[in-house]
Design an enzyme around this catalytic site. Structure first.
Site, PDB file in Angstrom:
ATOM      1  N   GLU A 107       1.199  -1.108   0.008  1.00  0.00           N
ATOM      2  CA  GLU A 107       0.106  -0.101  -0.113  1.00  0.00           C
ATOM      3  C   GLU A 107       0.789   1.154  -0.146  1.00  0.00           C
ATOM      4  O   GLU A 107       0.613   1.911  -0.677  1.00  0.00           O
ATOM      5  CB  GLU A 107      -1.229   0.276   1.037  1.00  0.00           C
ATOM      6  CG  GLU A 107      -1.617  -1.593   1.319  1.00  0.00           C
ATOM      7  CD  GLU A 107      -1.412  -2.377   1.737  1.00  0.00           C
ATOM      8  OE1 GLU A 107      -0.663  -2.786   2.246  1.00  0.00           O
ATOM      9  OE2 GLU A 107      -2.198  -2.934   1.016  1.00  0.00           O
ATOM     10  N   PHE A 111      -6.700  -0.253   5.320  1.00  0.00           N
ATOM     11  CA  PHE A 111      -4.835  -0.537   4.760  1.00  0.00           C
ATOM     12  C   PHE A 111      -4.701   0.704   3.978  1.00  0.00           C
ATOM     13  O   PHE A 111      -2.564   1.187   3.614  1.00  0.00           O
ATOM     14  CB  PHE A 111      -4.824  -1.742   3.206  1.00  0.00           C
ATOM     15  CG  PHE A 111      -6.040  -2.999   4.174  1.00  0.00           C
ATOM     16  CD1 PHE A 111      -5.218  -3.252   6.048  1.00  0.00           C
ATOM     17  CD2 PHE A 111      -5.738  -3.912   3.645  1.00  0.00           C
ATOM     18  CE1 PHE A 111      -5.885  -5.071   6.203  1.00  0.00           C
ATOM     19  CE2 PHE A 111      -6.196  -5.257   3.970  1.00  0.00           C
ATOM     20  CZ  PHE A 111      -6.688  -5.340   5.465  1.00  0.00           C
ATOM     21  N   HIS A 124     -14.972  -1.395   1.880  1.00  0.00           N
ATOM     22  CA  HIS A 124     -14.529  -1.564   3.820  1.00  0.00           C
ATOM     23  C   HIS A 124     -14.728  -1.043   4.872  1.00  0.00           C
ATOM     24  O   HIS A 124     -13.810  -1.328   5.754  1.00  0.00           O
ATOM     25  CB  HIS A 124     -13.938  -2.964   4.147  1.00  0.00           C
ATOM     26  CG  HIS A 124     -14.135  -3.784   2.972  1.00  0.00           C
ATOM     27  ND1 HIS A 124     -14.705  -3.847   0.952  1.00  0.00           N
ATOM     28  CD2 HIS A 124     -14.475  -5.599   2.699  1.00  0.00           C
ATOM     29  CE1 HIS A 124     -14.679  -4.885   0.848  1.00  0.00           C
ATOM     30  NE2 HIS A 124     -14.301  -6.248   1.628  1.00  0.00           N
ATOM     31  N   ASP A 155     -14.837 -10.801   8.954  1.00  0.00           N
ATOM     32  CA  ASP A 155     -13.627  -9.666   8.859  1.00  0.00           C
ATOM     33  C   ASP A 155     -13.229  -9.757  10.632  1.00  0.00           C
ATOM     34  O   ASP A 155     -11.893  -9.393  10.931  1.00  0.00           O
ATOM     35  CB  ASP A 155     -13.198  -9.544   7.895  1.00  0.00           C
ATOM     36  CG  ASP A 155     -13.076 -10.027   6.506  1.00  0.00           C
ATOM     37  OD1 ASP A 155     -12.839 -11.612   6.666  1.00  0.00           O
ATOM     38  OD2 ASP A 155     -12.579  -9.945   5.533  1.00  0.00           O
ATOM     39  N   ARG A 191     -18.654  -2.342   2.444  1.00  0.00           N
ATOM     40  CA  ARG A 191     -18.342  -3.760   2.310  1.00  0.00           C
ATOM     41  C   ARG A 191     -19.862  -4.024   1.830  1.00  0.00           C
ATOM     42  O   ARG A 191     -20.898  -4.728   0.832  1.00  0.00           O
ATOM     43  CB  ARG A 191     -17.324  -4.585   3.449  1.00  0.00           C
ATOM     44  CG  ARG A 191     -17.931  -6.498   2.743  1.00  0.00           C
ATOM     45  CD  ARG A 191     -17.372  -6.920   3.353  1.00  0.00           C
ATOM     46  NE  ARG A 191     -17.212  -8.229   3.181  1.00  0.00           N
ATOM     47  CZ  ARG A 191     -18.159  -9.024   3.180  1.00  0.00           C
ATOM     48  NH1 ARG A 191     -19.685  -8.600   4.524  1.00  0.00           N
ATOM     49  NH2 ARG A 191     -18.525 -10.496   2.740  1.00  0.00           N
TER      50      ARG A 191
END
Lengths: 294, 342
Positions: free
Chosen positions: B82, B107, B133, B141, B191
């Protein structure tokens, strides 16, 4: 061997000497800055601006120019002094380095000074940007022979960002990208081997990702630097046999001396980020043959 | 003022994915424009663009990393990296491209904030950062992937525009708006698929907030963003049935804030509530609080609804929204309680 004439090499050496003198004056006048790395990279910058790169000093945005990204931005006094030597900025502006209102910020800022290709300082990011520029030139823009040069330092190899960028350039075969690695052996708080050793395999993150690796065994010797850059543009049958390719990005390791040209600074990491006093500067300039300031 | 989708008004909304609609629109723009590119960090699937060769009618991915067609070259894959993602984007922007970077918000900007600060914001390059997300709605998750701090990270950066569309129609419209905006942009996408409340004809501009429910007798202003605007509209309906009239302001641009629209509603009503699927620290609520305190408007009560200095956990979206007080019933109760307390 390159086709450079002795006169051409002598001219570039004179430019390098002028730049070196200005670097000392600038950092001493500012009272802070990074002399060791600035002095180690002077000769490579002089070679790029006076023997390698295509640019128009009167039009920094020339669409046909080659690009230089200085990733280790803290050595920017050397870049500013080189730009003045090349006529891109006035020499009189150099002594404003690090002052309030100056275009010559303590670390380079693209939006403040035409002729800079990016904003840098925090280590590791310049290479990603240089790779992005090389990608655009190779894959997204009309056919061109422009080249991207990126200067990084060996302390900068500590950064994971460098590894990420090296992998990317290898994947996309950015053959229009040349990295000049200033292998001066020091960083802020010690030698590079003490802080985070390379175990004798400096630059392995590049060669592992399909870069072709070249060396200038004296990165402070103009003829030697030019030889390495010229050599990196060709591939001998022997090199091709060993996996080199004109499709690969290029790494040139410049073995330099930190603080080059100032005897008491050379090879001493304490001069990474400390300015010489104005008195020191007078003595240094005398040794560098600058009669004006003795 | 939004017209609002008929199915939403009738209580049978279409549920659609913001991130897939965004991805579809981005794909079309890349083919239609000369200088739009997208860079993935192994998460092209986040916006449904994981089969570019298929979409382009190619089937040669994997045989070679050397792309030969113009279209193919505009889809760049940097791998799970990233920091390099945004650095490469900055370099592409310097060469006149308009790059969209795609990853999960946890991220990017979660991991690469300093690169965004220096290479994009201080360097002032028009990079478009897509953080998918975002929020508890990520679900199973768990906390590491449920980004609840991205608004705070991005709105503090000079030059950065922060966008947070409320439904799939808005997410789609955002693509063109971002391409035409000359500044660095960050857009957060959930998401989960969410109820569509707006219509293609409703207005959407960067820098504007919108009155999505108006009531001349309103005593409460509810200000919401992103995934919470659908809930805010349903909450206002429930409160109306209980005799509490509300206005709802939807804020698809968190920075720069539309001060005029927000303050004029807060000035008309007595109570201001903010709702967001984000930490209350540093999010939309914090910005509205600063805005109100710097103005002459003085609500008698002010409440920020969001995640209160906690991490999320695994679960379904419904379970998590209920647990953290972000479902319609919890928000309704919370506002009613505020109205009856001293």
């Amino acid at each position: 061997m390159s086709n450079r004439t002795p006169e051409q090499i002598k001219t570039i050496e004179q430019h390098a000497l002028n730049i070196r003198r200005n670097v000392i004056k600038m950092i001493a006048t500012a009272g802070s800055g990074h002399p060791a790395g600035s002095l180690s990279i002077v000769d490579a910058l002089a070679c790029l601006y006076f023997g390698v790169m295509r640019y128009d000093p009167h039009n920094p945005n020339d669409p046909n120019r080659d690009i230089l990204v200085l990733s280790n931005g803290h050595v920017c006094p050397a870049l500013y002094a080189t730009m003045a030597e090349a006529g891109i900025i006035p020499e009189s502006e150099l002594m404003t380095l690090r002052r309030f209102g100056s275009r010559l910020q303590g670390h380079p800022e693209r939006t403040k000074l035409p002729g800079l290709e990016t904003t840098s300082g925090p280590l590791g990011e310049g290479l990603s940007q240089a790779a992005g520029m090389a990608y655009a030139l190779k894959y997204l823009m009309p056919t061109n022979d422009r080249h991207v040069y990126c200067i990084i330092s060996d302390g900068e190899l500590n950064e994971g960002n460098i590894d990420e960028a090296a992998k990317f350039a290898g994947k996309y075969q950015l053959s229009n990208l040349t990295v000049l690695l200033d292998r001066n052996g020091i960083q802020l708080s010690g030698t590079t081997e003490n802080i985070l050793p390379n175990f004798g395999r400096c630059g392995i993150q590049f060669t592992a990702h399909n870069w072709d690796n070249f060396f200038a065994f004296s990165g402070n010797n103009v003829a030697c630097i030019l030889d390495a850059i010229d050599e990196s543009k060709r591939r001998t049958p022997e090199q091709l046999k060993h996996g080199f390719s004109l499709d690969h990005p290029r790494l040139i390791q410049l073995h330099t001396t930190p603080g080059k040209g100032v005897d008491f600074m050379e090879n001493d990491y304490n001069w990474h980020g400390k300015a010489p006093s104005l008195d020191d500067a007078k003595h240094i300039l005398a040794k560098l043959g600058d009669k004006k300031h003795v | 003022m939004y017209k609002l989708d008929n199915n939403f008004i009738k209580g049978h909304p279409r549920t659609e994915s913001l991130r897939y609609k965004f991805g579809d629109a981005l794909f079309d723009e890349i083919l239609n424009q000369d200088n739009v590119v997208v860079i993935f960090a192994d998460l092209s699937s986040a916006i449904g663009l994981n089969d570019i060769p298929g979409r382009l009618g190619h089937n040669d991915l994997g045989k070679s990393v050397r792309h030969t067609t113009r279209e193919f070259n505009r889809f760049i894959e940097v791998g799970v990296a990233e920091q390099n993602l945004v650095g490469v984007a900055s370099g592409l922007a310097h060469m006149g491209q308009i790059p969209f970077t795609v990853s999960y918000a946890a991220f990017s900007p979660g991991r690469n904030w300093e690169q965004i600060r220096t290479s994009i914001c201080l360097n002032n390059q028009p990079v478009k950062i897509v953080g998918s997300h975002a929020g508890l709605n990520v679900g199973p998750d768990g906390a590491s992937h449920q980004m609840l701090e991205d608004i705070a990270l991005m709105q503090v950066l000079p030059n950065m525009v922060v966008l947070s569309p409320g439904d799939a129609i808005e997410a789609k419209k955002m693509v063109k708006l971002m391409i035409n905006d000359p500044r660095p942009n960050y857009i957060r996408l959930p998401r989960a698929s969410l109820p569509t409340f707006s219509t293609p004809n409703d207005p959407l501009e960067i820098g504007k907030a919108y009155l999505v429910r108006q009531d001349d007798n309103a005593m409460v202003t509810i200000i919401s963003t992103g995934s919470m605007t659908g809930n805010a509209l349903l909450v206002s309906g429930q409160l109306f049935k209980q005799g509490i009239a509300c206005e709802v302001i939807h804020v698809p641009t968190i920075k720069p804030l539309d001060k005029e629209t927000i303050l004029s509603s807060c000035g008309r009503t007595k109570i201001t509530i903010t709702i967001e699927e984000h930490q209350v620290n540093g999010g939309l609520g914090s910005s509205i609080a600063s805005l109100i305190l710097s103005s002459d408007v003085r609500p008698t009560k002010f409440k920020m609804i969001g995640v209160n200095d906690q991490f999320g956990q695994s679960g379904t979206m419904d379970e998590l929204w209920r647990h953290y007080g972000l479902d319609v019933d919890s928000i309704t109760n919370s506002i009613r309680h505020l109205l009856t307390s001293n």
